[in-house]
Design a protein around this motif. Structure first.
Motif, short mmCIF file in Angstrom:
data_model
loop_
_atom_site.label_atom_id
_atom_site.label_comp_id
_atom_site.label_asym_id
_atom_site.label_seq_id
_atom_site.Cartn_x
_atom_site.Cartn_y
_atom_site.Cartn_z
N VAL A 121 -3.57 -2.07 0.69
CA VAL A 121 -3.12 -0.80 1.28
C VAL A 121 -4.20 0.27 1.06
O VAL A 121 -4.57 0.98 1.99
CB VAL A 121 -1.77 -0.35 0.69
CG1 VAL A 121 -1.48 1.10 1.05
CG2 VAL A 121 -0.64 -1.25 1.15
N TRP A 122 -4.70 0.35 -0.16
CA TRP A 122 -5.71 1.36 -0.48
C TRP A 122 -7.02 1.14 0.27
O TRP A 122 -7.76 2.08 0.54
CB TRP A 122 -5.96 1.41 -1.98
CG TRP A 122 -4.91 2.17 -2.69
CD1 TRP A 122 -3.80 1.68 -3.30
CD2 TRP A 122 -4.84 3.59 -2.85
NE1 TRP A 122 -3.04 2.70 -3.82
CE2 TRP A 122 -3.67 3.89 -3.55
CE3 TRP A 122 -5.67 4.64 -2.45
CZ2 TRP A 122 -3.30 5.18 -3.88
CZ3 TRP A 122 -5.29 5.93 -2.78
CH2 TRP A 122 -4.13 6.19 -3.48
N THR A 123 -7.31 -0.13 0.62
CA THR A 123 -8.54 -0.43 1.35
C THR A 123 -8.29 -0.51 2.86
O THR A 123 -9.15 -0.96 3.61
CB THR A 123 -9.19 -1.73 0.84
OG1 THR A 123 -8.27 -2.80 0.98
CG2 THR A 123 -9.61 -1.58 -0.61
N LYS A 124 -7.11 -0.10 3.28
CA LYS A 124 -6.73 0.01 4.70
C LYS A 124 -6.65 -1.33 5.42
O LYS A 124 -6.85 -1.41 6.62
CB LYS A 124 -7.70 0.94 5.45
CG LYS A 124 -7.95 2.28 4.82
CD LYS A 124 -6.80 3.22 5.02
CE LYS A 124 -7.18 4.63 4.58
NZ LYS A 124 -6.40 5.14 3.51
N HIS A 125 -6.34 -2.39 4.71
CA HIS A 125 -6.11 -3.71 5.31
C HIS A 125 -4.59 -3.94 5.38
O HIS A 125 -4.03 -4.73 4.63
CB HIS A 125 -6.81 -4.80 4.50
CG HIS A 125 -8.29 -4.69 4.52
ND1 HIS A 125 -9.00 -3.99 3.57
CD2 HIS A 125 -9.21 -5.16 5.41
CE1 HIS A 125 -10.29 -4.05 3.85
NE2 HIS A 125 -10.44 -4.75 4.96
N ILE A 126 -3.98 -3.23 6.29
CA ILE A 126 -2.53 -3.13 6.33
C ILE A 126 -1.83 -4.45 6.64
O ILE A 126 -0.84 -4.80 5.99
CB ILE A 126 -2.10 -2.03 7.34
CG1 ILE A 126 -2.74 -0.68 6.96
CG2 ILE A 126 -0.60 -1.92 7.44
CD1 ILE A 126 -2.47 -0.22 5.54
N TYR A 147 -12.11 0.21 -5.74
CA TYR A 147 -11.40 -0.68 -4.83
C TYR A 147 -12.17 -1.96 -4.54
O TYR A 147 -11.55 -3.00 -4.29
CB TYR A 147 -11.06 0.05 -3.53
CG TYR A 147 -10.29 1.33 -3.77
CD1 TYR A 147 -9.17 1.34 -4.61
CD2 TYR A 147 -10.68 2.53 -3.20
CE1 TYR A 147 -8.46 2.50 -4.85
CE2 TYR A 147 -9.96 3.70 -3.44
CZ TYR A 147 -8.86 3.68 -4.26
OH TYR A 147 -8.16 4.83 -4.50
N VAL A 196 3.15 2.95 8.55
CA VAL A 196 2.26 2.49 9.61
C VAL A 196 2.94 1.95 10.85
O VAL A 196 2.27 1.71 11.84
CB VAL A 196 1.28 1.41 9.07
CG1 VAL A 196 0.40 1.99 8.01
CG2 VAL A 196 2.03 0.20 8.57
#
Length: 195
Positions: free
Chosen positions: A130-135, A93, A174
């Protein structure tokens, strides 16, 4: 990436791209940007047949050419997007994020003639985020992809349906699911119309 005549035969596409590369290299073809595009296409085909190491070697050759000749060219951004997508698939990532962000910046500086590739870059970078949680950043990128695709095909396209699916899934995961359901239903409607 591959000729529509090939359908899902990416082994055939890979073979054709390798032959094109060999021909261009042997002939000392002066169209270096076309050679870079052949390397990119061979990289995509190799990744489709799950030969990621080979795909990355082709991508690296394409990037080496483009970084020397056209570092801010939309073709460079397109190849960076393909590499970022491969790293995302492989679970790296950090590398995917750096390359995806770089591709987006190139498109912001130099808008491409091919808006589909620009939308794909925003969509790919949205998936990385999304995968790195930066929505929130992911949502912005998905929305940008949707805006671009709406201008190209206001009545819908398979690409726009995919962008709606990405955005719809993000919302349902989310936030309040109502906007997500709206996007997913719009995507379903486009797919039904396209049949």
């Amino acid at each position: 990436v591959c000729s529509s005549d090939l359908g899902d035969n990416f082994f055939g596409a890979l073979s054709m791209e390798e032959k094109a590369i060999s021909f261009r290299e042997a002939a000392h073809d002066k169209d270096i940007l076309l050679l870079a595009r052949n390397y990119n296409d061979a990289g995509v085909a190799a990744c489709y047949v799950q030969d990621y190491a080979k795909g990355m070697r082709f991508f690296d050759k394409a990037i080496q050419i483009l970084e020397l000749t056209a570092p801010d060219d939309p073709n460079t951004a397109n190849i960076l997007t393909n590499i970022a997508n491969t790293y995302l698939f492989l679970g790296d990532y950090d590398k995917a994020t750096v390359l995806g962000e770089r591709a987006v910046k190139i498109f912001e500086k130099t808008p491409p003639k091919n808006k589909h590739e620009q939308a794909q870059t925003y969509s790919t970078f949205g998936n990385i985020l999304v995968w790195t949680k930066h929505i929130e950043e992911a949502k912005e990128n998905f929305l940008t992809a949707v805006e671009i695709l709406r201008t190209l095909a206001p009545d819908g396209s398979i690409e726009l349906a995919r962008a709606y699916i990405d955005l719809g899934q993000l919302y349902t995961l989310v936030e309040d699911p109502a906007p997500g359901i709206t996007y997913l239903l719009a995507a379903l409607n486009m797919q039904e119309i396209g049949r």
